[in-house]
Design an enzyme around this catalytic site. Sequence first.
Site, PDB file in Angstrom:
ATOM      1  N   GLY A 225      -9.473  -9.692  -3.941  1.00  0.00           N
ATOM      2  CA  GLY A 225      -9.892 -11.074  -3.785  1.00  0.00           C
ATOM      3  C   GLY A 225     -11.397 -11.090  -3.728  1.00  0.00           C
TER       4      GLY A 225
ATOM      5  N   SER B  33     -11.439  -5.070  -3.459  1.00  0.00           N
ATOM      6  CA  SER B  33     -10.193  -4.659  -4.084  1.00  0.00           C
ATOM      7  C   SER B  33      -9.398  -3.772  -3.147  1.00  0.00           C
ATOM      8  CB  SER B  33     -10.491  -3.895  -5.365  1.00  0.00           C
ATOM      9  OG  SER B  33     -11.134  -4.740  -6.274  1.00  0.00           O
ATOM     10  N   VAL B  34      -8.085  -3.764  -3.364  1.00  0.00           N
ATOM     11  CA  VAL B  34      -7.192  -2.934  -2.564  1.00  0.00           C
ATOM     12  C   VAL B  34      -6.564  -1.890  -3.474  1.00  0.00           C
ATOM     13  CG1 VAL B  34      -5.193  -2.924  -1.049  1.00  0.00           C
ATOM     14  CG2 VAL B  34      -6.715  -4.889  -1.077  1.00  0.00           C
TER      15      VAL B  34
ATOM     16  N   ASP C  36      -7.632 -17.817   5.402  1.00  0.00           N
ATOM     17  CA  ASP C  36      -7.293 -17.631   3.982  1.00  0.00           C
ATOM     18  C   ASP C  36      -5.795 -17.386   3.810  1.00  0.00           C
ATOM     19  OD1 ASP C  36      -7.809 -17.529   1.279  1.00  0.00           O
ATOM     20  OD2 ASP C  36      -8.465 -15.444   1.287  1.00  0.00           O
TER      21      ASP C  36
END
Length: 817
Positions: free
Chosen positions: A522, A526-527, A643
């Site tokens: 997002g 990053s993941v 969020d």
Amino acid sequence: MPLITATFLALALCFAPAPAVGAAATLSAPRPLRGNDTLVSAQGKFELGLFSPAGSSDGRFYLGIWYKNIPGQTVVWVGNRASPLSGLASAELRVSADDGNLELVGRTSDSASPVVVWSSNLSSSLSPGSNNTAEIRDNGNLALVDGANTSNVLWQSFDHPTDTYLPGAWLGENKLTGEYQALTSWRNAQDPAPGMFYDTLDPNGTAEFFMLWNRSRMYWRGGVWTGGRWKGDVGAATGRGTNLYNTTFVDTPAFRGTTTVLADNATITRLVLDLNGQKKQFVWVPASRSWQLFWAAPTVQCDAYALCGTFGVCNQRSQLPCRCPPGFAPVSERDWTLSDWSGGCRRSSPLKCAHNGSTTDGFLALPDVKLPDEPLAMTAAQSKAECESACQKNCSCQAYAFSAGAGGCSVWHGDIRNLEQLFPDSSSPGSDFYLRLSQRALQDLHSVHGKKGGTKLWLVFGITLAGVAALGASVILAWRILLARRRLVVYMENENGSSLAVYSYADLRAATNNFSERLGGGGFGSVYRGVLKQQKGGNTTQVQVAVKKLESLARQGDKQFRAEVSTLGLIQHVNLVRLLGFCSSGDQKMLVYEYMPRGSLNGSFFGGNACPSWNDRYCIMLGVARGLTYLHDGCRERIIHCDIKPENILLDENMSPKIADFGMAKLLGRDFSRALTTMRGTIGYLAPEWISGQPISAKADVYSFGMVLFELISGRRNSERYGEVEAAGTGARESLTFFPVWAAGKVVEGEVGAVADPRLHGEVMPEELERACRVACWCIQDEEAHRPTMAQVLQALEGAIHVYVPPVPRALQRLVT
Ligand SMILES: *[C@@H]1O[C@H](CO)[C@@H](O)[C@H](O)[C@H]1NC(C)=O
Ligand SMILES: *[C@@H]1O[C@H](CO)[C@@H](O)[C@H](O)[C@H]1NC(C)=O
Ligand SMILES: *[C@@H]1O[C@H](CO)[C@@H](O)[C@H](O)[C@H]1NC(C)=O
Ligand SMILES: *[C@@H]1O[C@H](CO)[C@@H](O)[C@H](O)[C@H]1NC(C)=O
Ligand SMILES: *[C@@H]1O[C@H](CO)[C@@H](O)[C@H](O)[C@H]1NC(C)=O
Ligand SMILES: *[C@@H]1O[C@H](CO)[C@@H](O)[C@H](O)[C@H]1NC(C)=O
Ligand SMILES: *[C@@H]1O[C@H](CO)[C@@H](O)[C@H](O)[C@H]1NC(C)=O
Ligand SMILES: *[C@@H]1O[C@H](CO)[C@@H](O)[C@H](O)[C@H]1NC(C)=O
Ligand SMILES: *[C@@H]1O[C@H](CO)[C@@H](O)[C@H](O)[C@H]1NC(C)=O
Ligand SMILES: *[C@@H]1O[C@H](CO)[C@@H](O)[C@H](O)[C@H]1NC(C)=O
């Protein structure tokens, strides 16, 4: 029953007409408007006069129209856009005694004696005489009326819009004069002179609106009018809020174009072609005393053509969208500070290229760039080296890109526009773009990086400089040493005994196989998926983890980061994703979470054919509500998630939901809201107070949760345009609506069955459906006070308290006819 205490007051919506004290209603030859006098419309809605743009201090004055009763002068029309007056002293707006034209007279910076700077400019045959009067009307139209026949309008500002469209005005082509009613952006925030962006009806004759850059290059099209609506409804000419007003398109011998009628005269709305080349529809919300963005087109700022000028790089995730690449500087610093980026960037040091082809220029790699589509040329080069050499040999070549596949070697000659910075997690992949720079510029860049560590973003750019190979080698060497310095995993003890593992960058790089498997991302980073080895007793076990690289935290101090993270580590709940550890080494900040094999709600609900049962959905709703309730009320310090959206709700093996990304607001501080509001896709979940700039409370999460509830119930994304389905079902209405608007209307009408996912074929628990729908609608109320708390939401979903029929959310209500 706090859920139903909210009373619905429509009062505040009404625009109390204020008597126009001391202001003249009309203007005529014997009664001109002088200096700072103003003319106010009959009901006091609009005001006409001379103004100086907010923030400007150089004494430029313009004839303008603005809302009389809205704080902060919102200008909707400007007369002398490009020829300002230099003072008010001798300024006069008058009906000319000679020919009856409306004209603005005054001193300018070029002329000490008063001159006509603006005129309605009617030929004498059209303007019968000096008895004409001018009036400002309550729809914002300035009209010059025939003195002999007051129903004969000779000239009106609605025929000559500037950057704003008001309901009731028209956009199109006057076929008699060939003139277009089109919108042109302001040059910058303090200068209403015509800017680069232009929104017009197709001059070629189709019933379609275009946005053009420099009146030539089209960058957005609105879809053709197909009797009733704009095809594709990608924003249309006058707005997608089709229920905000009735839109019609006419084609007569005199006029071709579109006009609108407000559904509710009390609605205050305007459509602006703004400085960034986006058309934005705003609605005034008296309760919050602010303009709320209703929609924008193009939705992505960087899609406005050449927003950042020549060589400027557009970055959708940055608060200020434009930046110059390394080795470049803004042509005009002043314009840039006024949000006018159109001047672009120029080289800090010129290229050195002789006509015989000898050059010392090199190339700088900009990774993850969206390539400009012009002025592009292809060459036959088969390798990156050949491609670079092809570009280097030609002094007019500014940049190249090479892709081994279909793209081949592309080179750019001349000015480059529309460079866009993408990210590894952007929806479309970026390319490496090699920008030609002088040897001097490349050396400067290197020394800056060497000394200061460089600015975060540009640090990653490689330097390919012919002849300076030694330099490259030493960089690589340093990198290798860095990677080789592996450290042991340290555990950081918290006061209550729970421990977070501390990892080195090398650990996580190895665990994620050099960040190769991206799970998502997002605005914050990053993941990646990873596998960590853990020692337990004598055995080594492998644990799957999700590693989040925090992109915007590079500059945060190590100590502060550790402190924040350790409090995050304390937050543990069955419906929250567990934080296992972190990494803080220099600029690299990462969080290590437990891995969720089923991914996010986004994937399991809206991707593919998955259709979870009603029971699963209800369990997910309850789980998310529990997790959020814990964040709001269960922790030592209240945590507002900020969020909540399907992408941040993960599922474990048992379909039990876990909320991810909590605590980011605190961790990221000011960067958080910046990242949030520039993110694509999040906007539909943001409570009105985000947009209006009010302080954020836990009720903002409640709002987002309501939006997610509607999605879980209906199985569709809120962002999907809604209407095709309805038209097929009832044939009644063709309008397209933001789904929650429609759903809230159904809930209030008691037709919750219509909201449920059709793929469930009615296999729902009617009581639970009713409850979930009502709760969702309560959650998305405009006023924070009218929304329930998460604890109440949970009780309501559990059936512990009764939920009354909610009102339709106010800001949305007017959109549902
Ligand atoms: C208008 O200008 C006069 C003098 O130029 C000044 O005294 C007066 O306060 C101004 N009025 C407003 C409403 O600004
Ligand atoms: C008035 O019209 C003339 C000719 O049509 C044009 O040259 C002039 O620029 C116009 N002036 C203004 C203020 O629009
Ligand atoms: C303006 O109005 C006066 C009085 O009504 C009239 O005598 C005169 O003829 C008018 N002038 C024009 C140009 O229409
Ligand atoms: C006044 O003007 C309107 C519109 O131009 C026209 O239709 C009407 O016939 C005019 N009336 C007279 C008395 O001239
Ligand atoms: C209008 O038509 C011309 C010729 O057919 C074409 O070159 C041009 O691109 C068209 N303009 C737009 C805005 O479509
Ligand atoms: C805009 O277009 C005009 C001609 O239509 C041209 O002279 C001018 O150079 C263009 N501006 C830019 C920045 O390209
Ligand atoms: C909008 O248009 C429809 C159909 O043409 C009409 O029935 C309705 O009365 C219009 N509403 C307004 C506010 O003009
Ligand atoms: C809105 O106001 C205009 C005049 O101000 C009036 O003609 C119109 O009928 C009104 N429309 C509605 C829907 O009230
Ligand atoms: C090209 O010209 C420069 C001077 O302009 C000269 O120094 C260089 O030797 C020339 N190179 C070749 C390959 O002719
Ligand atoms: C450089 O490229 C331009 C554009 O492709 C071309 O017109 C020019 O002839 C080239 N110059 C040389 C020296 O090859």
